[in-house]
Scaffold this motif. Sequence first.
Motif, mmCIF file in Angstrom:
data_model
loop_
_atom_site.group_PDB
_atom_site.id
_atom_site.type_symbol
_atom_site.label_atom_id
_atom_site.label_comp_id
_atom_site.label_asym_id
_atom_site.label_seq_id
_atom_site.Cartn_x
_atom_site.Cartn_y
_atom_site.Cartn_z
ATOM 1 N N ARG A 197 1.124 -1.172 -0.152
ATOM 2 C CA ARG A 197 -0.002 0.009 0.170
ATOM 3 C C ARG A 197 0.945 1.194 -0.003
ATOM 4 N NH1 ARG A 197 -5.250 1.260 0.513
ATOM 5 N NH2 ARG A 197 -5.957 3.158 1.751
ATOM 6 N N PHE A 227 1.960 5.619 -1.013
ATOM 7 C CA PHE A 227 1.359 7.068 -0.812
ATOM 8 C C PHE A 227 2.494 7.915 -1.597
ATOM 9 C CE2 PHE A 227 -0.358 4.802 2.812
ATOM 10 C CZ PHE A 227 -1.879 5.022 2.615
ATOM 11 N N ARG A 238 -6.834 -0.867 5.461
ATOM 12 C CA ARG A 238 -6.926 0.276 4.367
ATOM 13 C C ARG A 238 -8.066 1.337 5.042
ATOM 14 N NH1 ARG A 238 -7.691 -3.739 -0.971
ATOM 15 N NH2 ARG A 238 -5.587 -4.000 -1.270
ATOM 16 N N SER A 253 -5.251 4.013 6.238
ATOM 17 C CA SER A 253 -5.926 5.087 5.585
ATOM 18 C C SER A 253 -4.970 6.268 5.220
ATOM 19 C CB SER A 253 -7.175 5.510 6.476
ATOM 20 O OG SER A 253 -6.678 6.150 7.520
ATOM 21 N N ARG A 254 -5.325 6.876 4.371
ATOM 22 C CA ARG A 254 -4.717 8.013 4.066
ATOM 23 C C ARG A 254 -4.647 9.139 5.027
ATOM 24 N NH1 ARG A 254 -5.353 13.761 3.760
ATOM 25 N NH2 ARG A 254 -3.626 14.639 2.450
ATOM 26 N N SER A 275 -1.076 11.976 -1.030
ATOM 27 C CA SER A 275 -2.445 11.242 -1.810
ATOM 28 C C SER A 275 -2.178 9.631 -1.938
ATOM 29 C CB SER A 275 -2.538 11.655 -3.138
ATOM 30 O OG SER A 275 -1.312 11.674 -4.068
ATOM 31 N N LEU A 276 -3.221 8.716 -1.932
ATOM 32 C CA LEU A 276 -2.846 7.303 -1.920
ATOM 33 C C LEU A 276 -2.410 6.975 -3.524
ATOM 34 C CD1 LEU A 276 -3.419 4.477 -1.012
ATOM 35 C CD2 LEU A 276 -5.983 4.682 -1.637
ATOM 36 N N HIS A 328 -2.121 4.399 -6.434
ATOM 37 C CA HIS A 328 -3.129 3.338 -7.016
ATOM 38 C C HIS A 328 -2.267 2.625 -7.947
ATOM 39 C CE1 HIS A 328 -6.796 4.986 -5.321
ATOM 40 N NE2 HIS A 328 -6.595 6.403 -5.708
#
Length: 271
Positions: free
Chosen positions: A147, A149, A229, A234-235, A268-269, A271
């Motif tokens: 995951r 960022f 998540r 989480s962000r 920001s996340l 993707h």
Amino acid sequence: MDLEGVVTHGIPLQTFKTNGNDGASYSSHEQGGADDVDGAPHRNPDTTERQGLLPAQTPSCNGETVDHAAGAQNKLGNTYTPQKNSSVDRIKRELNEVVYRKVKLWMVILFIFLLIVAVIIISLYLCSVIYEDEDENFDRSLFTVPRSFNGSFQLPNLVFTEELSTHSSNESQTLAAHLQEKLAGLYRSSPALGRYFSEAEISAFRNGSFIADYQLTFVMPEDQQDQLRNVTLSREMVYNVFRQFLYDQEQPDESGQMYIDPVSLKMSLRH
């Protein structure tokens, strides 16, 4: 007629004289034993009453009168033992009683107290050694789901140069290594995110008050990825940990080259 020699019914008459001070009368006996009535010695009433009411007094060496009754009361007061002192003496006697051979009661009480303290200390030590936090027991090999960022921040005390714009230059790599170490340190020390953190990377430097682009990578177990998540990874959580670190520095050196402006932090996340 002279009444001094007259005897009435065999009782000799007595001569009465009047006191000039208060008018009280008293009898004058010229012969003590002969003038007594019924063979009893005559006593002055005033003297008898004073003897019954006043305690005996004796003159002291300097002429002062000493009250024997007051002295007796003071002596009794000095020999009186208060109840508090008697209770203390009783406790001391009980503590000094021999329980077994030369072992006294106070020794037994002291031994029991020290034994309790030793048991508490040993118990605390064993708990700290044996106890294992379940949250610390995890298998890192199960953390396979990444995951990531992306973000940027400003370093207002640095001046952008052409050499820093080249990622392969020595100056750029040195600055990037310091910043990556700083980011990795703050996330590894986080109680919530430390176990999931994998890598921090400075991808580029840009002009405009000297902006640095960064990338953060976390890994998580597959069976918990949905929960992580939404909460832990989480962000909002990752961003707040970074920003709080920048605000809570013990002595933020705003004049240093590595100073990061907290307001400029962006994330920001990926993707």
